[in-house]
Design a protein around this motif. Sequence first.
Motif, PDB file in Angstrom:
ATOM      1  N   ASP A  48     -12.565  -7.428 -12.435  1.00  6.89           N
ATOM      2  CA  ASP A  48     -12.860  -7.867 -11.077  1.00  6.89           C
ATOM      3  C   ASP A  48     -14.006  -8.861 -11.121  1.00  6.89           C
ATOM      4  O   ASP A  48     -14.909  -8.742 -11.966  1.00  6.89           O
ATOM      5  CB  ASP A  48     -13.221  -6.662 -10.201  1.00  6.89           C
ATOM      6  N   SER A  50      -7.775  -1.705  -2.866  1.00  9.94           N
ATOM      7  CA  SER A  50      -8.907  -1.714  -3.805  1.00  9.94           C
ATOM      8  C   SER A  50      -8.451  -1.803  -5.255  1.00  9.94           C
ATOM      9  O   SER A  50      -9.272  -2.051  -6.154  1.00  9.94           O
ATOM     10  CB  SER A  50      -9.764  -0.457  -3.623  1.00  9.94           C
ATOM     11  N   GLN A  51      -7.153  -1.602  -5.491  1.00 15.55           N
ATOM     12  CA  GLN A  51      -6.624  -1.702  -6.846  1.00 15.55           C
ATOM     13  C   GLN A  51      -6.110  -3.106  -7.165  1.00 15.55           C
ATOM     14  O   GLN A  51      -5.605  -3.344  -8.266  1.00 15.55           O
ATOM     15  CB  GLN A  51      -5.529  -0.661  -7.079  1.00 15.55           C
ATOM     16  N   THR A  72       0.838  -1.192   0.000  1.00 15.20           N
ATOM     17  CA  THR A  72       0.000   0.000   0.000  1.00 15.20           C
ATOM     18  C   THR A  72       0.876   1.246   0.000  1.00 15.20           C
ATOM     19  O   THR A  72       1.821   1.359   0.791  1.00 15.20           O
ATOM     20  CB  THR A  72      -0.927   0.001   1.225  1.00 15.20           C
ATOM     21  N   SER A 127      -6.420  -6.361  -8.692  1.00 21.31           N
ATOM     22  CA  SER A 127      -7.256  -6.670  -9.841  1.00 21.31           C
ATOM     23  C   SER A 127      -6.385  -7.293 -10.927  1.00 21.31           C
ATOM     24  O   SER A 127      -5.164  -7.410 -10.779  1.00 21.31           O
ATOM     25  CB  SER A 127      -7.915  -5.387 -10.373  1.00 21.31           C
TER      26      SER A 127
END
Lengths: 114, 120
Positions: A38, A84-85, A15, A87
Amino acid sequence: NAGVTQTPKFQVLKTGQSMTLQCAQDMNHEYMSWYRQDPGMGLRLIHYSVGAGITDQGEVPNGYNVSRSTTEDFPLRLLSAAPSQTSVYFCASSYASALNTEAFFGQGTRLTVV
Amino acid sequence: AQKITQTQPGMFVQEKEAVTLDCTYDTSDQSYGLFWYKQPSSGEMIFLIYQGSYDEQNATEGRYSLNFQKARKSANLVISASQLGDSAMYFCAMREAKGAGGTSYGKLTFGQGTILTVHP
């Protein structure tokens, strides 16, 4: 034929780290784009470009930057990675002048942000 | 609102049988194109078939055909004589004509995908 070359294939980031996903095509396509895939959401457009020096935002652009200095290359930059990235990212290219033109995809990058 | 809707998260079919994967779309453009892509477990995206909004006949490519019903805004993929190698994720996608003179800028909008499993 090389087609669309996308690197790296796998990446783990912490992160807050930044990185660039590379995409290059050798078909002289005007249009290039980045998608993220996703589960249950299909492929969503992040950014796209209709030619060198021209870029625009897609559906989910936040946290990503792009530039298009040449016809061949369209890198995607993650400025400060977030979980959240996490993917799978795909680069795609196609001609921009006809509806029926096929989009060619890179092999994908599986990105994990921890 | 979703522009491309694939309502079947997963489908099962017996080898050698036919299967239909559903796709509905939403657009106000008169000129658009519809695509189907296959994504096997290895992850690459493989183009299968294309249908233009002005095409009067349904598109066919080998064992793949597209059941295009314009008034219902549906573009279902039919795979005949299913093979084990057909097991994959399938995506429906649409490209709308945008820009001056209806020029397409290449943007594809994808559905959520359908996972097809072919049983021996």
